[in-house]
Design a protein around this motif. Structure first.
Motif, PDB file in Angstrom:
ATOM      1  N   GLU A 186      -4.605   1.920  -3.231  1.00  0.00           N
ATOM      2  CA  GLU A 186      -4.967   0.678  -3.935  1.00  0.00           C
ATOM      3  C   GLU A 186      -3.721   0.168  -4.671  1.00  0.00           C
ATOM      4  N   PRO A 187      -2.815  -0.491  -3.954  1.00  0.00           N
ATOM      5  CA  PRO A 187      -1.568  -0.951  -4.587  1.00  0.00           C
ATOM      6  C   PRO A 187      -1.788  -2.025  -5.647  1.00  0.00           C
ATOM      7  N   TRP A 188      -2.958  -2.647  -5.638  1.00  0.00           N
ATOM      8  CA  TRP A 188      -3.250  -3.705  -6.606  1.00  0.00           C
ATOM      9  C   TRP A 188      -3.698  -3.167  -7.966  1.00  0.00           C
ATOM     10  N   HIS A 189      -4.033  -1.888  -8.038  1.00  0.00           N
ATOM     11  CA  HIS A 189      -4.614  -1.300  -9.257  1.00  0.00           C
ATOM     12  C   HIS A 189      -3.522  -0.671 -10.125  1.00  0.00           C
ATOM     13  N   PHE A 190      -3.430  -1.131 -11.385  1.00  0.00           N
ATOM     14  CA  PHE A 190      -2.456  -0.601 -12.343  1.00  0.00           C
ATOM     15  C   PHE A 190      -3.184  -0.151 -13.598  1.00  0.00           C
TER      16      PHE A 190
END
Length: 270
Positions: free
Chosen positions: A109-113
């Motif tokens: 999930e590269p969008w989750h920070f």
């Protein structure tokens, strides 16, 4: 504002984050020069439950049960499609959703920070909050004159005034010098020196007094004294159709002439 989570509206329809994360987000927006795109930030129990039910039904996207609670519910997570990862890491935001895929640890999930205040290199930069009828928001950036102390403002004002005075005086002096030069008020004369150094020594005389000329200054000062009323001293323009290049000065040459004129002093009366 201690105890329970302080929800701060991060503006532009992006939802909310808890206080420290919201302040960090404000610093990121400032660094980007615009509000960062955020799909989702803090979540309520109901919103997290909806994500949980979707995950149970379809197996993605990954979501925790709302009673856990998730980092989104704590107000320290955001999903974004605008991912300057180096900038985000510098401000304490990191991608955390990894799974083992084909035997390798993979970011799924590269969008989750998620925000870690201890790793935020900018956590000591002040961001203020305002309470807007019960809703906490990021305070607008102050203009310089609102942040400056009275002493700083007075010093800045004095500096501006002094600079303007210098400009006006310099312009008037330059104007007077040109007018005097054009009327023949300045002359270059030879003066006999003492027996040990008889000369003759060249001297510039004029309304302000006189000063001795070094050999390296002679040709520039002579050009200034002999210039016609129609010549502009600076800047030098070799394409000028009104005067010849010999009658004009480059900025460096005019700086030398100006220093000579500035050191003129009234002649001593013996």
């Amino acid at each position: 504002m201690g105890g329970a989570i302080t929800k701060v509206d991060i503006g532009h329809g992006r939802g909310w984050l808890e206080e420290q994360a919201a302040k960090s987000q404000a610093r990121i927006d400032r660094a980007l020069g615009h509000p960062q795109q955020i799909t989702e930030a803090g979540r309520s129990w109901e919103q997290q439950n909806a994500h949980w039910l979707t995950f149970q039904k379809y197996g993605k996207p990954i979501a925790l049960h709302p009673d856990t609670p998730s980092v989104h519910q704590k107000g320290r997570a955001k999903d974004t499609d605008e991912r300057d990862v180096a900038l985000m890491n510098d401000h304490g935001w990191f991608q955390t959703v990894y799974r083992v895929v084909n035997g390798k640890r993979t970011l799924v999930e590269p969008w989750h920070f998620e925000y870690d205040p201890a790793r935020d290199n900018h956590r000591h930069e002040v961001v203020e909050l305002v309470n807007d009828n019960g809703t906490w928001r990021i305070a607008p950036d102050k203009e310089w004159d609102e942040m400056a102390t009275q002493k700083e403002m007075e010093a800045a004002f004095r500096k501006v005034v002094a600079e303007e005075v210098v400009k006006v005086v310099a312009a008037e002096v330059a104007k007077a010098v040109k007018q005097n030069a054009r009327s023949g008020a300045y002359k270059i004369v030879g003066v006999q020196g003492p027996p040990s150094n008889p000369g003759p020594h060249m001297k510039l005389t004029g309304p302000e007094g006189e000063t001795q000329l070094a050999p390296s200054e002679m040709h520039l000062v002579r050009r200034h004294v002999q210039a016609t009323p129609y010549v502009s001293d600076t800047p030098w323009d070799p394409k000028s159709k009104f005067v010849t290049g010999e009658e004009l000065f480059t900025p460096d040459e005019w700086a030398i002439v100006s220093k000579v004129l500035a050191r003129m002093k009234p002649a001593k009366v013996s």
